[in-house]
Design an enzyme around this catalytic site. Structure first.
Site, PDB file in Angstrom:
ATOM      1  N   PRO A  77      69.529  -2.376  64.609  1.00  0.00           N
ATOM      2  CA  PRO A  77      69.234  -1.528  63.440  1.00  0.00           C
ATOM      3  C   PRO A  77      67.865  -0.869  63.546  1.00  0.00           C
ATOM      4  CG  PRO A  77      70.225  -3.570  62.728  1.00  0.00           C
ATOM      5  CD  PRO A  77      69.986  -3.710  64.209  1.00  0.00           C
ATOM      6  N   CYS A  78      67.810   0.373  63.067  1.00  0.00           N
ATOM      7  CA  CYS A  78      66.622   1.187  63.294  1.00  0.00           C
ATOM      8  C   CYS A  78      65.853   1.487  62.017  1.00  0.00           C
ATOM      9  CB  CYS A  78      67.023   2.511  63.938  1.00  0.00           C
ATOM     10  SG  CYS A  78      68.201   3.476  62.952  1.00  0.00           S
ATOM     11  N   GLN A  79      66.195   0.858  60.899  1.00  0.00           N
ATOM     12  CA  GLN A  79      65.566   1.227  59.635  1.00  0.00           C
ATOM     13  C   GLN A  79      64.054   1.055  59.658  1.00  0.00           C
ATOM     14  OE1 GLN A  79      68.204  -0.755  60.013  1.00  0.00           O
ATOM     15  NE2 GLN A  79      69.684  -0.532  58.352  1.00  0.00           N
ATOM     16  N   GLY A  80      63.575   0.083  60.411  1.00  0.00           N
ATOM     17  CA  GLY A  80      62.146  -0.204  60.405  1.00  0.00           C
ATOM     18  C   GLY A  80      61.297   0.870  61.024  1.00  0.00           C
ATOM     19  N   SER A  82      62.728   4.307  61.659  1.00  0.00           N
ATOM     20  CA  SER A  82      63.379   5.601  61.560  1.00  0.00           C
ATOM     21  C   SER A  82      62.398   6.630  61.028  1.00  0.00           C
ATOM     22  CB  SER A  82      64.592   5.517  60.630  1.00  0.00           C
ATOM     23  OG  SER A  82      65.120   6.797  60.394  1.00  0.00           O
TER      24      SER A  82
END
Length: 349
Positions: A77-80, A82
């Site tokens: 996951p790339c939310q941190g 993005s």
């Protein structure tokens, strides 16, 4: 060739690798709707709906033919980090900006280190390159090298490979076979020369879906837009954005985003990211794209059905690697890193 797909999502990598002749021994994600999507579309591929931090490599060895493991693929996951969202520091001591989701990158590296596949492929967002002034990506590369891998990375635009969408993502590729790391050569260009083809416009992917909406089983149901938003959409020119500085007072609001941009038929689509649950505006209709139209632009085959509510379906589509590019990359890895003769396979679950 046997691979494990971590953070598999809707299966964008999975589908491309399978079409290139790989066998998926296990898919893993921590999402109930992804589980439903996976079991519906790939019922014979083992799937774990689990947090990767709780997975022991011995469990994986019990499910797959461990000695024959060729690769691990996946996109943590790339939310941190993005560029769309709020960027946060990679340093745990900075508690007010620390995002624990970024620990999942280290968990991916842990499984590569412990399982020692012949190659690995990790996909992530463009923002990873500049996060912490490049410290984060350099740290990732050094960790993979410490696991015994030759590693390199590249920022790739999917449009350069025939995907009808401008979508930039970072791919980190490594192998323990002492092979130089390379990536497939581009086949398309915005300014074609040297034998390259022009970028592919998005219209051919979706034009047959016009006037065939309202099919929930096919993920082709438009959002119910407000009358005010429809009036705004009418003002957006093809291939352009809402003229915010020329709106009548009754249509004005703050913070117009990508959901107020209209696609152009002759150009690749904007990146399929379902901001505020809506994709960009259809080239000729006054509504946002449906999930199926976005999936077509992402190059998903029509037989892949996405489960969950519309928002959950949209996020599965928007977070995926386009299967068309996945297949190109999978073939390149097979021929240039694994040194296997390319054979064409088609699998049906």
């Amino acid at each position: 060739m046997l691979i494990v797909d971590l953070f598999c999502g809707a299966g964008g990598l999975h589908i491309g690798f399978k079409e290139a002749g790989y066998r998926i021994g296990l898919s893993v994600d921590n999402n109930e709707n992804v589980k439903r999507t996976h079991l519906y579309n790939h019922p014979f591929v083992p799937f774990w709906n689990r947090d990767i931090r709780e997975i022991d490599t011995n469990e994986i060895r019990e499910v797959i033919d461990y000695e024959s493991l060729d690769g691990i693929i996946g996109g943590p996951p790339c939310q941190g980090f993005s560029t769309i969202g709020r960027r946060v520091s990679s340093k745990p001591e900075v508690r007010n900006t620390y995002d624990p989701r970024n620990e999942l990158v280290d968990e991916y590296i842990r499984l590569v280190r412990e399982l020692q596949p012949k190659f690995f492929l990790m996909e992530n967002v463009k923002g990873i390159l500049t996060w912490d002034k490049g410290e984060f990506i350099n740290n990732i590369i050094e960790k993979f090298k410490g696991c015994g891998y030759t590693v390199d990375y590249k920022l790739i635009n999917m449009a350069d490979y025939g995907v009808p969408q401008t979508r930039e993502r970072v791919f980190i590729l490594g192998n323990r076979l002492n092979q130089p790391v390379s990536f497939p050569a581009s086949t398309h260009s915005d300014s074609p020369k040297d034998g390259l083809k022009p970028w592919v416009g998005c219209w051919d992917s979706i034009k047959d879906l016009v006037n065939h909406e309202e099919d929930p089983g096919f993920n082709h149901v438009p959002l119910k837009h407000t009358e005010k938003n429809i009036e705004r959409y009418k003002l957006i020119p093809e291939g352009g954005r809402l003229p915010e500085d020329a709106l009548p007072p009754e249509l004005y609001r703050k913070n117009f985003g990508n959901t107020f941009k209209r696609l152009g038929r002759k150009k690749p689509a904007l990146t399929m990211v379902p901001g505020n649950d809506a994709f960009p505006i259809h080239p000729i209709l006054n509504r946002s794209l449906t999930v199926r139209e976005a999936a077509r632009i992402q190059t998903f085959p029509d037989n892949i059905i996405f489960k969950g509510n519309r928002r959950q379906q949209g996020h599965q589509v928007g977070n995926a690697v386009p299967p068309l590019f996945s297949k190109i990359l999978a073939r390149h890895i097979k021929e240039n890193i694994l040194k296997e003769k390319q054979l064409e396979f088609q699998f049906n679950d």
